[in-house]
Scaffold this motif. Structure first.
Motif, PDB file in Angstrom:
ATOM      1  N   SER A  56       3.152  59.277  -6.870  1.00 10.94           N
ATOM      2  CA  SER A  56       3.482  59.334  -5.449  1.00 10.94           C
ATOM      3  C   SER A  56       4.346  58.135  -5.048  1.00 10.94           C
ATOM      4  O   SER A  56       4.180  57.032  -5.564  1.00 10.94           O
ATOM      5  N   THR A  57       5.252  58.361  -4.112  1.00  9.00           N
ATOM      6  CA  THR A  57       6.078  57.268  -3.574  1.00  9.00           C
ATOM      7  C   THR A  57       5.592  56.863  -2.186  1.00  9.00           C
ATOM      8  O   THR A  57       6.298  56.169  -1.459  1.00  9.00           O
ATOM      9  N   LEU A  58       4.386  57.248  -1.839  1.00  5.13           N
ATOM     10  CA  LEU A  58       3.818  56.950  -0.531  1.00  5.13           C
ATOM     11  C   LEU A  58       3.484  55.475  -0.399  1.00  5.13           C
ATOM     12  O   LEU A  58       2.933  54.863  -1.316  1.00  5.13           O
ATOM     13  N   SER A  59       3.830  54.903   0.762  1.00  6.67           N
ATOM     14  CA  SER A  59       3.494  53.510   1.073  1.00  6.67           C
ATOM     15  C   SER A  59       2.954  53.444   2.499  1.00  6.67           C
ATOM     16  O   SER A  59       3.190  54.351   3.308  1.00  6.67           O
ATOM     17  N   LEU A  60       2.256  52.358   2.815  1.00  2.00           N
ATOM     18  CA  LEU A  60       1.769  52.181   4.178  1.00  2.00           C
ATOM     19  C   LEU A  60       2.920  52.042   5.165  1.00  2.00           C
ATOM     20  O   LEU A  60       2.851  52.542   6.292  1.00  2.00           O
ATOM     21  N   LEU A  61       3.992  51.397   4.748  1.00  4.58           N
ATOM     22  CA  LEU A  61       5.144  51.262   5.638  1.00  4.58           C
ATOM     23  C   LEU A  61       5.822  52.618   5.851  1.00  4.58           C
ATOM     24  O   LEU A  61       6.233  52.945   6.974  1.00  4.58           O
ATOM     25  N   GLY A  62       5.911  53.422   4.816  1.00 12.18           N
ATOM     26  CA  GLY A  62       6.433  54.772   4.965  1.00 12.18           C
ATOM     27  C   GLY A  62       5.574  55.602   5.906  1.00 12.18           C
ATOM     28  O   GLY A  62       6.089  56.352   6.743  1.00 12.18           O
ATOM     29  N   LEU A  63       4.254  55.472   5.785  1.00 14.95           N
ATOM     30  CA  LEU A  63       3.352  56.177   6.700  1.00 14.95           C
ATOM     31  C   LEU A  63       3.542  55.703   8.142  1.00 14.95           C
ATOM     32  O   LEU A  63       3.507  56.513   9.074  1.00 14.95           O
ATOM     33  N   GLU A  69       7.700  58.739  13.838  1.00 11.45           N
ATOM     34  CA  GLU A  69       8.505  59.957  13.982  1.00 11.45           C
ATOM     35  C   GLU A  69       7.669  61.114  14.541  1.00 11.45           C
ATOM     36  O   GLU A  69       8.143  61.882  15.389  1.00 11.45           O
ATOM     37  N   VAL A  70       6.440  61.236  14.079  1.00 15.84           N
ATOM     38  CA  VAL A  70       5.567  62.314  14.541  1.00 15.84           C
ATOM     39  C   VAL A  70       5.241  62.129  16.027  1.00 15.84           C
ATOM     40  O   VAL A  70       5.270  63.094  16.803  1.00 15.84           O
ATOM     41  N   GLU A  71       4.947  60.901  16.430  1.00 13.13           N
ATOM     42  CA  GLU A  71       4.692  60.613  17.854  1.00 13.13           C
ATOM     43  C   GLU A  71       5.917  61.004  18.686  1.00 13.13           C
ATOM     44  O   GLU A  71       5.794  61.672  19.719  1.00 13.13           O
ATOM     45  N   ARG A  72       7.093  60.564  18.235  1.00  8.62           N
ATOM     46  CA  ARG A  72       8.332  60.858  18.958  1.00  8.62           C
ATOM     47  C   ARG A  72       8.549  62.362  19.059  1.00  8.62           C
ATOM     48  O   ARG A  72       8.832  62.907  20.119  1.00  8.62           O
ATOM     49  N   SER A  73       8.402  63.034  17.946  1.00  7.83           N
ATOM     50  CA  SER A  73       8.683  64.461  17.891  1.00  7.83           C
ATOM     51  C   SER A  73       7.773  65.266  18.815  1.00  7.83           C
ATOM     52  O   SER A  73       8.240  66.048  19.636  1.00  7.83           O
ATOM     53  N   ASN A  80       7.782  66.636  26.292  1.00  6.37           N
ATOM     54  CA  ASN A  80       8.610  66.170  27.410  1.00  6.37           C
ATOM     55  C   ASN A  80      10.064  66.646  27.347  1.00  6.37           C
ATOM     56  O   ASN A  80      10.867  66.264  28.179  1.00  6.37           O
ATOM     57  N   ASN A  81      10.410  67.437  26.335  1.00  6.25           N
ATOM     58  CA  ASN A  81      11.742  68.027  26.204  1.00  6.25           C
ATOM     59  C   ASN A  81      12.863  66.982  26.254  1.00  6.25           C
ATOM     60  O   ASN A  81      13.886  67.180  26.905  1.00  6.25           O
ATOM     61  N   GLU A  82      12.684  65.861  25.546  1.00  5.12           N
ATOM     62  CA  GLU A  82      13.668  64.785  25.575  1.00  5.12           C
ATOM     63  C   GLU A  82      14.793  64.928  24.548  1.00  5.12           C
ATOM     64  O   GLU A  82      15.808  64.271  24.680  1.00  5.12           O
ATOM     65  N   ALA A  83      14.621  65.717  23.522  1.00  4.24           N
ATOM     66  CA  ALA A  83      15.643  65.910  22.478  1.00  4.24           C
ATOM     67  C   ALA A  83      16.105  64.589  21.868  1.00  4.24           C
ATOM     68  O   ALA A  83      17.300  64.346  21.695  1.00  4.24           O
ATOM     69  N   ARG A  84      15.161  63.726  21.524  1.00  4.43           N
ATOM     70  CA  ARG A  84      15.474  62.438  20.904  1.00  4.43           C
ATOM     71  C   ARG A  84      15.674  62.605  19.408  1.00  4.43           C
ATOM     72  O   ARG A  84      14.880  63.264  18.742  1.00  4.43           O
ATOM     73  N   PRO A  85      16.720  61.989  18.850  1.00  7.58           N
ATOM     74  CA  PRO A  85      16.930  62.074  17.396  1.00  7.58           C
ATOM     75  C   PRO A  85      15.908  61.216  16.651  1.00  7.58           C
ATOM     76  O   PRO A  85      15.271  60.335  17.234  1.00  7.58           O
ATOM     77  N   GLY A  86      15.770  61.471  15.363  1.00  7.24           N
ATOM     78  CA  GLY A  86      14.862  60.682  14.529  1.00  7.24           C
ATOM     79  C   GLY A  86      15.320  59.241  14.412  1.00  7.24           C
ATOM     80  O   GLY A  86      16.493  58.926  14.606  1.00  7.24           O
ATOM     81  N   THR A  94      18.806  64.382   6.899  1.00  4.32           N
ATOM     82  CA  THR A  94      17.394  64.632   6.618  1.00  4.32           C
ATOM     83  C   THR A  94      16.578  63.379   6.909  1.00  4.32           C
ATOM     84  O   THR A  94      17.093  62.258   6.903  1.00  4.32           O
ATOM     85  N   PHE A  95      15.306  63.591   7.161  1.00  2.00           N
ATOM     86  CA  PHE A  95      14.429  62.477   7.512  1.00  2.00           C
ATOM     87  C   PHE A  95      14.236  61.520   6.339  1.00  2.00           C
ATOM     88  O   PHE A  95      14.110  61.943   5.204  1.00  2.00           O
ATOM     89  N   ALA A  96      14.208  60.233   6.652  1.00  2.00           N
ATOM     90  CA  ALA A  96      14.100  59.196   5.620  1.00  2.00           C
ATOM     91  C   ALA A  96      12.976  58.210   5.910  1.00  2.00           C
ATOM     92  O   ALA A  96      12.967  57.107   5.372  1.00  2.00           O
ATOM     93  N   GLU A  97      12.011  58.599   6.732  1.00  2.00           N
ATOM     94  CA  GLU A  97      10.972  57.641   7.112  1.00  2.00           C
ATOM     95  C   GLU A  97      10.149  57.159   5.912  1.00  2.00           C
ATOM     96  O   GLU A  97       9.667  56.028   5.908  1.00  2.00           O
TER      97      GLU A  97
END
Length: 177
Positions: A56-63, A69-73, A80-86, A94-97
């Motif tokens: 796995s390439t999972l890290s705490l910083l990646g999480l 991103e999940v909160e924003r989305s 709130n229909n804000e249409a904010r980009p990642g 593509t997402f790079a979080e």
């Protein structure tokens, strides 16, 4: 790295054993957010970036970046229909979080905390849990209630807190709820 992530002594949001639906859902979500912060508390930049669970390439910083991103989305874009980009994207869009090997912890935690605070404001301002959020996608529009979004976010954090617990245990042996 600064002490900004040293929240080990911070108390988690208590969950009301007999609260109404909104109070219960928001307290459980904040409890999960607080739990995630505790999993990251006191670690160095290298530890936050570490990927100790190969392959796995999972890290705490990646999480952390993913949860921002999940909160924003869900709260800004869907509710709130804000249409904010990642926040973090690759050149192809593509997402790079999770690409956090060289990521800045100060930036990630600042963005995550800001998104959590904004989400709390949006939830508090909603007249009821029946408020609907919309996602417009090429495959078709989808609609979710605030109640569903809050429940989903609790599930999202609970899953990732399990990942965070395993990562933390491999980093320094620390475990716990």
């Amino acid at each position: 790295m600064t002490d900004a992530y040293d929240l080990a002594d911070a108390a988690r949001t208590p969950t009301p054993p007999a609260g109404d639906e909104r109070a219960t859902l928001t307290a459980f979500l904040d409890f999960q957010r607080d739990t995630f912060a505790m999993k990251c508390a006191g670690l160095t930049t290298d530890q936050l970036r570490a990927r100790p669970l190969h392959p796995s390439t999972l890290s705490l910083l990646g999480l952390t970046r993913h949860l921002a991103e999940v909160e924003r989305s869900w709260f800004r874009n869907v509710l709130n229909n804000e249409a904010r980009p990642g926040f973090w994207k690759r050149p192809d869009g593509t997402f790079a979080e999770f690409d956090a090997a060289d990521a800045d912890p100060d930036e990630a935690f600042t963005v995550w905390r800001r998104e959590c605070a904004h989400a709390r404001e949006l939830v508090a301002a909603a007249p009821s849990l029946d408020v609907l959020g919309h996602y417009r996608a090429p495959a078709g529009d989808q609609t979710w209630s605030l109640r569903w979004i809050l429940t989903h976010m609790i599930e999202e954090y609970a899953r990732h807190n399990g990942h965070a617990d395993l990562l933390r245990e491999h980093l320094d042996g620390r475990t716990g709820e």
